[in-house]
Scaffold this active site. Structure first.
Site, PDB file in Angstrom:
ATOM      1  N   ASP A 281      60.412  16.105  37.246  1.00 17.88           N
ATOM      2  CA  ASP A 281      59.019  16.260  37.657  1.00 17.88           C
ATOM      3  C   ASP A 281      58.497  15.079  38.474  1.00 17.88           C
ATOM      4  O   ASP A 281      57.431  15.174  39.069  1.00 17.88           O
ATOM      5  CB  ASP A 281      58.135  16.475  36.426  1.00 17.88           C
ATOM      6  N   ASN A 364      53.622  25.050  35.114  1.00 12.79           N
ATOM      7  CA  ASN A 364      53.000  25.536  33.889  1.00 12.79           C
ATOM      8  C   ASN A 364      52.593  24.423  32.935  1.00 12.79           C
ATOM      9  O   ASN A 364      51.779  24.634  32.037  1.00 12.79           O
ATOM     10  CB  ASN A 364      53.954  26.497  33.158  1.00 12.79           C
ATOM     11  N   TYR A 365      53.133  23.227  33.114  1.00 13.75           N
ATOM     12  CA  TYR A 365      52.853  22.124  32.191  1.00 13.75           C
ATOM     13  C   TYR A 365      51.786  21.186  32.738  1.00 13.75           C
ATOM     14  O   TYR A 365      51.660  20.995  33.950  1.00 13.75           O
ATOM     15  CB  TYR A 365      54.118  21.308  31.920  1.00 13.75           C
ATOM     16  N   TYR A 367      50.501  17.166  32.067  1.00 15.03           N
ATOM     17  CA  TYR A 367      50.880  15.894  31.463  1.00 15.03           C
ATOM     18  C   TYR A 367      49.751  14.879  31.642  1.00 15.03           C
ATOM     19  O   TYR A 367      49.294  14.642  32.768  1.00 15.03           O
ATOM     20  CB  TYR A 367      52.135  15.320  32.130  1.00 15.03           C
ATOM     21  N   HIS A 416      63.449  23.376  24.839  1.00 11.43           N
ATOM     22  CA  HIS A 416      63.593  22.469  25.969  1.00 11.43           C
ATOM     23  C   HIS A 416      63.196  21.060  25.547  1.00 11.43           C
ATOM     24  O   HIS A 416      62.731  20.837  24.427  1.00 11.43           O
ATOM     25  CB  HIS A 416      62.739  22.923  27.157  1.00 11.43           C
ATOM     26  N   HIS A 577      61.145  20.164  22.378  1.00 11.13           N
ATOM     27  CA  HIS A 577      60.105  21.153  22.103  1.00 11.13           C
ATOM     28  C   HIS A 577      60.750  22.444  21.615  1.00 11.13           C
ATOM     29  O   HIS A 577      61.487  23.105  22.356  1.00 11.13           O
ATOM     30  CB  HIS A 577      59.282  21.412  23.360  1.00 11.13           C
TER      31      HIS A 577
END
Length: 618
Positions: A281, A364-365, A367, A416, A577
């Site tokens: 990322d 979708n995440y 942070y 994940h 996770h």
């Protein structure tokens, strides 16, 4: 006059891009991945004459980038390196082009029609980093795309994955290379809404006001923040996100530079539909490029000061992310306390901290990165993970799959990990530091330990790169002391800061896995290297589609000495996770991080002079 480490201004971005274009070495269709201040020269460089821009440009559709260095303010190109066989972070314009190409592809249209979907406005396409695809992607910049269904524009697309359909697209050329259709799976029925109109607010939540009538206790001068003995330079890098420089306490240096140099999200489902999923990322997307504009009362609460971020878009023009960085103070509970049982006197001090934060949404995440500075000279990085799971539709009656647990009816999410690598360019009371591993271990039973109750720290200096590749050990309370051997405190101890890890996983993929080669940094919790200006990111500068081996494993293969030199500490931390129904349709925040604690840096508790509470009462 700008600080030599300040991010590039809009005018400097324009000048740097113009200088690169003026060379005539880029074609008309070239685009710009990043345009940043070149801080490799920051040691010893001062004032605007020492400023340079680092420009990463993409000259054409092939797997190649150009790295140019531009001297400012003159706008003179003083360095030019052609990198062949590498890819930049995914381009937003190219990702959009991939979506357009899929909208027009007959195989995609046929696959959607077979699932009863004919309105392309109801199809969400998510381009993903493709990983190492081998020969099919040789010389190409590719993405692997996933499909989701939105019956209405504000629907949660991840509630209805169009399972069994994926595509590989050459982004540079807008060419669909492969459409993968393994057959329809029914769309889950639940729309997965997380909007308040579908979830009436619970009653009884009383108002909570955080008020500082005299304003905050910190000051901001350009990008430099000062608070309670701390001083630090704050900025936003397009890839690394929040970057701290010149961090000092009481005028004494602690860190030259700190950032998240890379992070990887490997997925654990071994099946072909999702086994390829992993994302870097930082290097493949860019935390700064995807930073949110923060909102008072939502992302930040209290007496807030914001810093904007000026970045270059892919045309090379400056763009501003308003309120990209949030600065605020917050109460953090008791800082220290003692009740004297004999004298009856109680002394207690509240702990206040300065928080420097930024939030990035990567697909979708979401942070959140929170650097927290305390009055006792300690600091922490806390990462908060939320957002929406990456999902998969599951056919009715399918056998349970532990790597793909159900989170809703007909809806699953692969297990994940989120593994971050912080780069800490340390400078504890000066530039030359060493790193010592500290374990707390039992003493051997014997005459010196007759009751076998003894235990003590065991200190192991990390003298070279090979020996400094370490794992955490919670059973031994393992930490690492960053020591300045040339500066000693009043007790004749070397001054130090201690890196205290949380219990944290490492990469779970096997050594044969592609992601293990590409994210080798995540196979150890600690790496230490001698400072080198070109060693910036844990997986190398260009991890997109890289076969692996770049970054930390390549640099540390030389097994350089870590004694009598400036060192950089790299710390891997994160979470594994295991999706659960409570993570759906939007995940409660999960946290990870680490702390840096002074260890002999002071002669006593540095928070003794924190004022007593003014309004305490029973």
């Amino acid at each position: 006059m700008p600080h030599p480490l300040d991010p590039l201004s809009a005018d400097e971005i324009t000048a740097a891009v113009a200088a690169v274009r003026a060379t005539g070495r880029l074609a008309e269709g070239a685009w710009f991945s990043t345009v940043t201040v070149d801080d490799a020269r920051s040691r010893g460089a001062a004032g605007p004459a020492g400023r340079r821009a680092r420009v990463v440009a993409v000259p054409g559709p092939e797997a190649a980038v150009v790295e140019a260095t531009v001297a400012l303010p003159a706008g003179e190109v003083v360095g030019w390196v052609d990198h062949d066989g590498v890819r930049p972070a995914l381009g937003f314009g190219e990702a959009l082009g991939a979506i357009v190409a899929l909208h027009e592809h007959p195989d995609v249209l046929a696959a959607l029609a077979a699932r009863g979907i004919t309105d392309l406005d109801q199809v969400q396409i998510d381009p993903w980093p493709a990983g190492d695809l081998g020969a099919v992607a040789e010389g190409r910049r590719v993405t692997r795309c996933m499909f989701f269904h939105r019956a209405a524009p504000n629907d949660n697309g991840y509630a209805r994955p169009i399972e069994g359909l994926q595509a590989v697209v050459d982004m540079g050329r807008g060419e669909v290379l492969e459409v993968i259709d393994t057959g329809p799976v029914p769309l889950p029925a639940d729309p997965g809404s997380y909007y308040p109109e579908d979830h009436p607010p619970r009653p009884g939540l009383a108002p909570l006001a955080i008020v500082q009538p005299e304003g905050p206790g910190f000051t901001v001068d350009g990008q430099v923040v000062r608070w309670q003995g701390w001083s630090l330079h704050v900025s936003l890098d397009p890839l690394e996100g929040l970057v701290l420089r010149d961090v000092a306490y009481g005028g004494r240096s602690v860190l030259r530079r700190a950032s998240i140099s890379e992070m990887v999200v490997p997925y654990g489902d071994p099946g072909p539909a999702h086994g390829w999923q992993n994302a870097f990322d930082v290097g493949e997307w860019g935390l700064g490029r995807l930073a949110n504009s923060l909102e008072l009362g939502c992302d930040c609460l209290g007496e807030i000061r914001y810093l904007d971020a000026v970045l270059a878009d892919e045309a090379g023009a400056p763009r501003t992310i308003a309120n990209a960085i949030c600065l605020h103070e917050e109460d953090a509970g008791i800082g220290w306390k003692h009740h004297d049982l004999l004298g009856g006197r109680t002394e207690v001090r509240r702990k206040r901290r300065l928080v420097v934060s930024s939030i990035a949404t990567v697909g979708n995440y979401d942070y959140g990165f929170y650097w927290q500075f305390h009055q006792d000279a300690s600091l922490e990085l806390e990462v908060r993970l939320t957002g929406i799971l990456s999902t998969a539709a599951v056919a009715p009656g399918a056998a349970p799959d532990p790597a793909l647990p159900l989170v809703g009816a007909g809806l699953a999410a692969p297990v994940h990990q989120h593994l971050f690598c912080a780069r800490l360019d340390v400078a504890v009371d000066g530039p030359v530091n060493e790193v010592h591993e500290v374990d707390v271990a039992p003493l051997p039973a014997g005459p010196d330990n007759p009751a076998a109750n003894g235990f003590a720290p065991v200190v192991t200096p990390l003298a070279s790169e090979a020996g400094a590749r370490r794992r955490t050990d919670a059973a031994r309370a393992r930490s690492w002391r960053i020591v300045n051997p040339a500066v000693r405190n009043a007790l004749d101890q070397p001054v130090a800061y201690r890196l205290v890890p949380r219990a944290s996983p490492l990469l779970l993929a096997g050594p044969e896995a592609s992601v293990a080669a590409r994210a080798a940094f995540a196979t150890a919790a600690l790496w230490v290297t001698p400072y080198a200006p070109g060693e910036r990111r844990a997986a190398g500068d260009f991890p997109n589609q890289h076969v692996g081996g770049a970054g930390l494993p390549a640099w540390t293969a030389a097994d350089r000495s870590l004694v009598g030199t400036e060192v950089v500490v790299w710390h891997t931390f994160g979470v594994s996770h295991l999706p659960r129904p409570e993570d759906w349709p939007v995940m409660p925040v999960e946290t990870t991080g680490f702390a840096l604690l002074p260890s002999g840096f002071h002669e006593r508790n540095p928070a003794l002079d924190v004022p007593p509470p003014e309004h305490g009462h029973a």
